[in-house]
Design a protein around this motif. Structure first.
Motif, PDB file in Angstrom:
ATOM      1  N   GLY A  28       0.821  -1.215   0.000  1.00 54.37           N
ATOM      2  CA  GLY A  28       0.000   0.000   0.000  1.00 54.37           C
ATOM      3  C   GLY A  28       0.847   1.254   0.000  1.00 54.37           C
ATOM      4  O   GLY A  28       0.548   2.228  -0.710  1.00 54.37           O
ATOM      5  N   GLY A  32       0.944   3.992  -3.041  1.00 52.81           N
ATOM      6  CA  GLY A  32       0.719   5.411  -2.777  1.00 52.81           C
ATOM      7  C   GLY A  32       1.877   6.279  -3.216  1.00 52.81           C
ATOM      8  O   GLY A  32       1.684   7.323  -3.852  1.00 52.81           O
ATOM      9  N   THR A  35       2.138   6.432  -7.042  1.00 45.03           N
ATOM     10  CA  THR A  35       1.102   7.301  -7.601  1.00 45.03           C
ATOM     11  C   THR A  35       1.474   8.762  -7.433  1.00 45.03           C
ATOM     12  O   THR A  35       1.361   9.564  -8.369  1.00 45.03           O
ATOM     13  CB  THR A  35      -0.254   7.017  -6.930  1.00 45.03           C
ATOM     14  N   LYS A  54      -8.578  11.264 -11.867  1.00 48.08           N
ATOM     15  CA  LYS A  54      -9.463  10.262 -11.267  1.00 48.08           C
ATOM     16  C   LYS A  54      -8.717   8.955 -11.032  1.00 48.08           C
ATOM     17  O   LYS A  54      -8.822   8.332  -9.970  1.00 48.08           O
ATOM     18  CB  LYS A  54     -10.678  10.031 -12.161  1.00 48.08           C
ATOM     19  N   LEU A  57      -6.355   9.341  -8.075  1.00 49.75           N
ATOM     20  CA  LEU A  57      -7.083   9.311  -6.805  1.00 49.75           C
ATOM     21  C   LEU A  57      -7.518   7.892  -6.441  1.00 49.75           C
ATOM     22  O   LEU A  57      -7.470   7.489  -5.280  1.00 49.75           O
ATOM     23  CB  LEU A  57      -8.283  10.254  -6.849  1.00 49.75           C
ATOM     24  N   GLU A  58      -7.923   7.129  -7.457  1.00 50.80           N
ATOM     25  CA  GLU A  58      -8.297   5.738  -7.207  1.00 50.80           C
ATOM     26  C   GLU A  58      -7.100   4.934  -6.703  1.00 50.80           C
ATOM     27  O   GLU A  58      -7.222   4.129  -5.782  1.00 50.80           O
ATOM     28  CB  GLU A  58      -8.868   5.107  -8.474  1.00 50.80           C
ATOM     29  N   LEU A  60      -4.444   6.146  -5.171  1.00 44.67           N
ATOM     30  CA  LEU A  60      -4.137   6.604  -3.812  1.00 44.67           C
ATOM     31  C   LEU A  60      -5.088   5.987  -2.796  1.00 44.67           C
ATOM     32  O   LEU A  60      -4.660   5.555  -1.719  1.00 44.67           O
ATOM     33  CB  LEU A  60      -4.208   8.133  -3.739  1.00 44.67           C
ATOM     34  N   CYS A  61      -6.372   5.924  -3.129  1.00 45.16           N
ATOM     35  CA  CYS A  61      -7.349   5.300  -2.223  1.00 45.16           C
ATOM     36  C   CYS A  61      -7.041   3.820  -2.055  1.00 45.16           C
ATOM     37  O   CYS A  61      -7.141   3.282  -0.943  1.00 45.16           O
ATOM     38  CB  CYS A  61      -8.765   5.496  -2.748  1.00 45.16           C
ATOM     39  N   LEU A  62      -6.638   3.151  -3.132  1.00 47.15           N
ATOM     40  CA  LEU A  62      -6.255   1.746  -3.043  1.00 47.15           C
ATOM     41  C   LEU A  62      -5.056   1.577  -2.115  1.00 47.15           C
ATOM     42  O   LEU A  62      -5.030   0.684  -1.265  1.00 47.15           O
ATOM     43  CB  LEU A  62      -5.936   1.181  -4.431  1.00 47.15           C
ATOM     44  N   LEU A  64      -4.094   3.591   0.326  1.00 46.35           N
ATOM     45  CA  LEU A  64      -4.523   3.850   1.705  1.00 46.35           C
ATOM     46  C   LEU A  64      -5.319   2.678   2.276  1.00 46.35           C
ATOM     47  O   LEU A  64      -5.171   2.323   3.444  1.00 46.35           O
ATOM     48  CB  LEU A  64      -5.319   5.142   1.774  1.00 46.35           C
ATOM     49  N   LEU A  65      -6.166   2.079   1.441  1.00 47.95           N
ATOM     50  CA  LEU A  65      -6.942   0.922   1.880  1.00 47.95           C
ATOM     51  C   LEU A  65      -6.023  -0.251   2.220  1.00 47.95           C
ATOM     52  O   LEU A  65      -6.212  -0.927   3.244  1.00 47.95           O
ATOM     53  CB  LEU A  65      -7.948   0.522   0.804  1.00 47.95           C
TER      54      LEU A  65
END
Length: 127
Positions: A28, A32, A35, A54, A57-58, A60-62, A64-65
């Protein structure tokens, strides 16, 4: 208390499971950082940013998850040593022989100290 085969199996797998969660967290972080690197240093003109914002951001969210899942897993999955302590300490502390042991040790130490105590002059004269 007897440890079952299933508990013994999981006791041997806990370290690997804990390491997997650590690896997920590291992946992760890498996602991040990659990205952010792509957006900050390899970005093009305004049109490139509009097309790829977009997607970035996807990613980055991945990332962080994955970090959240990995860190949470490492917090809640004990290592083999921790699980052994979880299983053994209550069993040992509830054992009656173990509970009597400190009293016996204190009694033995008192007897030993009495034997080692120097005799007073009165005791030496009586003998």
């Amino acid at each position: 208390m007897i440890i079952t085969e299933s508990e013994m199996y999981w006791l041997t797998r806990l370290d690997a499971l804990n390491n997997i969660f650590g690896a997920v967290a590291i992946i992760g972080v890498i996602v991040g950082l990659m990205t952010l690197y792509l957006v900050m240093f390899l970005g093009g003109d305004q049109e490139w940013y509009e097309r790829n914002t977009k997607r970035a951001l996807e990613l980055l969210c991945l990332g962080l998850l994955l970090i959240l899942i990995g860190c949470t897993g490492q917090c809640f999955v004990p290592t083999a040593k921790e699980m052994a302590a979880i299983k053994l300490i209550p069993a040992v502390s509830k054992n009656e022989n173990v509970q009597e042991l400190p009293n016996k040790v204190v009694d033995l130490a008192n007897e030993w100290l009495d034997e080692l105590r120097p005799k007073s002059d009165k005791e030496n004269q009586c003998q």
